[in-house]
Write an enzyme that holds these catalytic residues in place. Structure first.
Site, PDB file in Angstrom:
ATOM      1  N   TYR A   1      -9.125   1.339   2.723  1.00  0.00           N
ATOM      2  CA  TYR A   1      -8.334   2.275   1.906  1.00  0.00           C
ATOM      3  C   TYR A   1      -7.863   1.536   0.653  1.00  0.00           C
ATOM      4  O   TYR A   1      -7.371   0.404   0.735  1.00  0.00           O
ATOM      5  CB  TYR A   1      -7.162   2.710   2.781  1.00  0.00           C
ATOM      6  CG  TYR A   1      -6.227   3.736   2.231  1.00  0.00           C
ATOM      7  CD1 TYR A   1      -6.666   5.009   1.905  1.00  0.00           C
ATOM      8  CD2 TYR A   1      -4.875   3.442   2.090  1.00  0.00           C
ATOM      9  CE1 TYR A   1      -5.780   5.960   1.437  1.00  0.00           C
ATOM     10  CE2 TYR A   1      -3.984   4.394   1.632  1.00  0.00           C
ATOM     11  CZ  TYR A   1      -4.442   5.652   1.298  1.00  0.00           C
ATOM     12  OH  TYR A   1      -3.566   6.589   0.841  1.00  0.00           O
TER      13      TYR A   1
ATOM     14  N   ARG B   1      20.256   2.260  10.287  1.00  0.00           N
ATOM     15  CA  ARG B   1      18.953   1.747   9.825  1.00  0.00           C
ATOM     16  C   ARG B   1      18.048   1.380  10.990  1.00  0.00           C
ATOM     17  O   ARG B   1      16.821   1.414  10.878  1.00  0.00           O
ATOM     18  CB  ARG B   1      19.169   0.539   8.911  1.00  0.00           C
ATOM     19  CG  ARG B   1      17.961   0.278   8.035  1.00  0.00           C
ATOM     20  CD  ARG B   1      18.000  -1.020   7.225  1.00  0.00           C
ATOM     21  NE  ARG B   1      19.274  -1.368   6.687  1.00  0.00           N
ATOM     22  CZ  ARG B   1      20.012  -2.406   7.133  1.00  0.00           C
ATOM     23  NH1 ARG B   1      19.582  -3.152   8.139  1.00  0.00           N
ATOM     24  NH2 ARG B   1      21.156  -2.672   6.568  1.00  0.00           N
TER      25      ARG B   1
ATOM     26  N   ASP C   1      -6.541  -0.352  10.901  1.00  0.00           N
ATOM     27  CA  ASP C   1      -6.072   0.942  10.410  1.00  0.00           C
ATOM     28  C   ASP C   1      -6.796   1.999  11.234  1.00  0.00           C
ATOM     29  O   ASP C   1      -7.982   2.259  11.045  1.00  0.00           O
ATOM     30  CB  ASP C   1      -6.382   1.071   8.916  1.00  0.00           C
ATOM     31  CG  ASP C   1      -5.806   2.358   8.311  1.00  0.00           C
ATOM     32  OD1 ASP C   1      -5.671   3.351   9.049  1.00  0.00           O
ATOM     33  OD2 ASP C   1      -5.530   2.362   7.099  1.00  0.00           O
TER      34      ASP C   1
ATOM     35  N   LYS D   1      -0.981  11.767   8.506  1.00  0.00           N
ATOM     36  CA  LYS D   1      -2.218  12.504   8.731  1.00  0.00           C
ATOM     37  C   LYS D   1      -2.117  13.289  10.049  1.00  0.00           C
ATOM     38  O   LYS D   1      -1.439  14.285  10.115  1.00  0.00           O
ATOM     39  CB  LYS D   1      -3.407  11.535   8.702  1.00  0.00           C
ATOM     40  CG  LYS D   1      -3.372  10.569   7.501  1.00  0.00           C
ATOM     41  CD  LYS D   1      -3.616  11.241   6.171  1.00  0.00           C
ATOM     42  CE  LYS D   1      -3.268  10.386   4.960  1.00  0.00           C
ATOM     43  NZ  LYS D   1      -3.894   9.100   4.844  1.00  0.00           N
TER      44      LYS D   1
HETATM   45  C1  LIG Z   1      -3.561   8.041   3.903  1.00  0.00           C
HETATM   46  C2  LIG Z   1      -3.996   6.749   4.485  1.00  0.00           C
HETATM   47  C3  LIG Z   1      -3.141   5.665   4.534  1.00  0.00           C
HETATM   48  C4  LIG Z   1      -1.782   5.667   3.899  1.00  0.00           C
HETATM   49  O1  LIG Z   1      -0.903   6.587   4.424  1.00  0.00           O
HETATM   50  P1  LIG Z   1       0.292   7.183   3.538  1.00  0.00           P
HETATM   51  O2  LIG Z   1       1.182   7.776   4.544  1.00  0.00           O
HETATM   52  O3  LIG Z   1      -0.328   8.161   2.587  1.00  0.00           O
HETATM   53  O4  LIG Z   1       0.940   6.028   2.809  1.00  0.00           O
HETATM   54  C5  LIG Z   1      -3.582   4.510   5.133  1.00  0.00           C
HETATM   55  N1  LIG Z   1      -4.816   4.429   5.652  1.00  0.00           N
HETATM   56  C6  LIG Z   1      -5.681   5.441   5.617  1.00  0.00           C
HETATM   57  C7  LIG Z   1      -7.024   5.278   6.216  1.00  0.00           C
HETATM   58  C8  LIG Z   1      -5.311   6.639   5.022  1.00  0.00           C
HETATM   59  O5  LIG Z   1      -6.195   7.633   4.948  1.00  0.00           O
END
Ligand SMILES: *Cc1c(COP(=O)(O)O)cnc(C)c1O
Length: 398
Positions: free
Chosen positions: A117, A63, A189, A214
């Site tokens: 988000y 883990r 973020d 992403k």
């Molecule tokens: C997609 C996204 C997330 C979340 O990511 P996941 O891997 O889909 O949980 C968080 N912040 C932003 C700005 C995003 O576009």
């Protein structure tokens, strides 16, 4: 643009070299997939010696990771000047949740940007609220004015810049400085820019969050998140994440490392194509505004030009009229743009977005919005596809 420095500090060089410690790669170019749950010890004494609280970068139990995960985490730390360490999560949302839980306790107040988000809002209005943590939403363009919202219980300010639906660029240094002066933690973020475009800690951010789903993985085939922390907040982040049992599969971490090697190259192409298409959209009569951080239509574009070293592939445009049916006709007509959530992959996407219903601190009253993820296709082909979309949009309006 970024990364053109000839001294080895360019982005292409940085992502190629990051995290490839010899003890993890063992001479292989990429750290291999190490699968593990149980780790075997040589003796009871060895077992006891390994049970120390901080097992960072030591084989302990599956883990807590293996060189496969450590290599990616370390690479992300290396890419963020001023960072102490990085923890990986099975999604971006899991990363956001762990970061917030690491810094907030019952009775605390969180200041959350109104352009955040949607799942970040849901976490604040759901789990955090149940835990007795209150959230106040703030205008993304508040800048140094954030100081006026900081009260005795304010513990953290959460930023997202640019907003991933509406693209307001925040005055990150001003917000970070105001927060730091009052002992308030800042979380960003940074999924859109990645540390290659926006060095968050250099601008005063404490915890920098990526949905690695992403741009880091880049191929729309992996869910992955990360939080990179300053030394001050690392123990809390690590301990909270351990307590939550957060772990990432070595296969997903490996895909993250695989993607990272081309991230600078991909980002340059995404950014260049997106800007070309955004500028083309600016010339179209069907378009009322183009919400691309580099363009003046976008609130805060002056901060983009001041703080960011380059762009990315995600932006939105506002249609000059029409409604739901006309917008759907446009999107449904596109061949090269898929219709789907997420972004940052090699393939282009188009999504109808309706931010008004997510807002509480500010009002959103623009016309119909379409968000585009510009992939790695040839921009001329994407423009031709959008031209067909606009013809369908106009036909639907008649
Ligand atoms: C997609 C996204 C997330 C979340 O990511 P996941 O891997 O889909 O949980 C968080 N912040 C932003 C700005 C995003 O576009």
């Amino acid at each position: 643009m970024s990364g053109d420095t000839p001294d080895g500090s360019g982005n292409g060089t940085r992502v190629v070299r990051a995290g490839r410690r010899p003890e993890w790669t063992q001479g292989i170019v990429s750290a291999p997939v190490w699968r593990a749950s149980t780790i075997l010890y040589e003796s009871v004494a060895h077992l006891r010696a390994s049970a120390a609280k901080d097992t960072h970068h030591r084989l302990f139990y599956g883990r807590r990771g293996t060189p496969t995960q450590w290599s990616l985490a370390d690479a992300l730390t290396e890419l963020e000047p001023g960072a102490e360490a990085t923890f990986l999560y099975p999604s971006g949302v899991a990363a956001i949740a762990a970061a917030l839980l690491a810094v907030l306790s019952p009775g605390d107040e969180l200041l959350l940007v109104d352009s955040a988000y949607d799942p970040t809002r849901n976490l604040s209005n759901g789990l955090l609220k149940r835990m007795g943590i209150t959230t106040r939403f703030y205008d993304p363009m508040i800048g140094a004015g954030i100081a006026d919202l900081i009260g005795p219980n304010t513990r953290a300010v959460f930023l997202e810049s640019p907003g991933s639906l509406t693209f307001e660029v925040q005055d990150i240094p001003a917000i970070a400085a105001a927060a730091r002066a009052r002992g308030v933690v800042t979380l960003l973020d940074n999924t859109w820019a990645t540390p290659l475009r926006l060095p968050a800690m250099a601008l005063g951010i404490d915890l920098s969050i990526l949905a690695c789903t992403k741009y880091v993985t880049g191929h729309s085939d992996t869910m992955l998140g990360s939080v990179t922390s300053t030394a001050e907040h690392w123990p809390a982040l690590r301990d909270t994440s351990f307590q939550l049992g957060q772990t990432v599969s070595p296969d997903d971490a490996w895909l993250g490392s695989r993607g990272l090697r081309t991230m600078a190259l991909r980002l340059d192409r995404h950014a260049e194509s997106a800007l070309t298409i955004a500028r083309w959209l600016k010339t179209r009569s069907e378009v009322a505004a183009v919400l691309h951080p580099a363009l003046a239509d976008c609130p805060g574009s002056e901060y983009f030009h001041r703080d960011f070293t380059g762009g990315a592939g995600l932006f939105a445009f506002e249609l000059a009229g029409g409604g739901e049916a006309e917008r759907a006709a446009l999107i449904d007509t596109l061949d090269l743009f898929g219709i789907g959530y997420s972004w940052g992959g090699f393939e282009s996407l188009a999504l109808p977005v309706d931010p008004a219903r997510y807002r509480t601190a500010t009002r959103w009253n623009r016309g119909p919005l379409v968000r585009l993820n510009i992939g790695l296709e040839d921009p001329a082909d994407l423009i031709a596809d959008l031209e067909r979309g606009f013809a369908a949009w106009a036909a639907a309006a008649r």
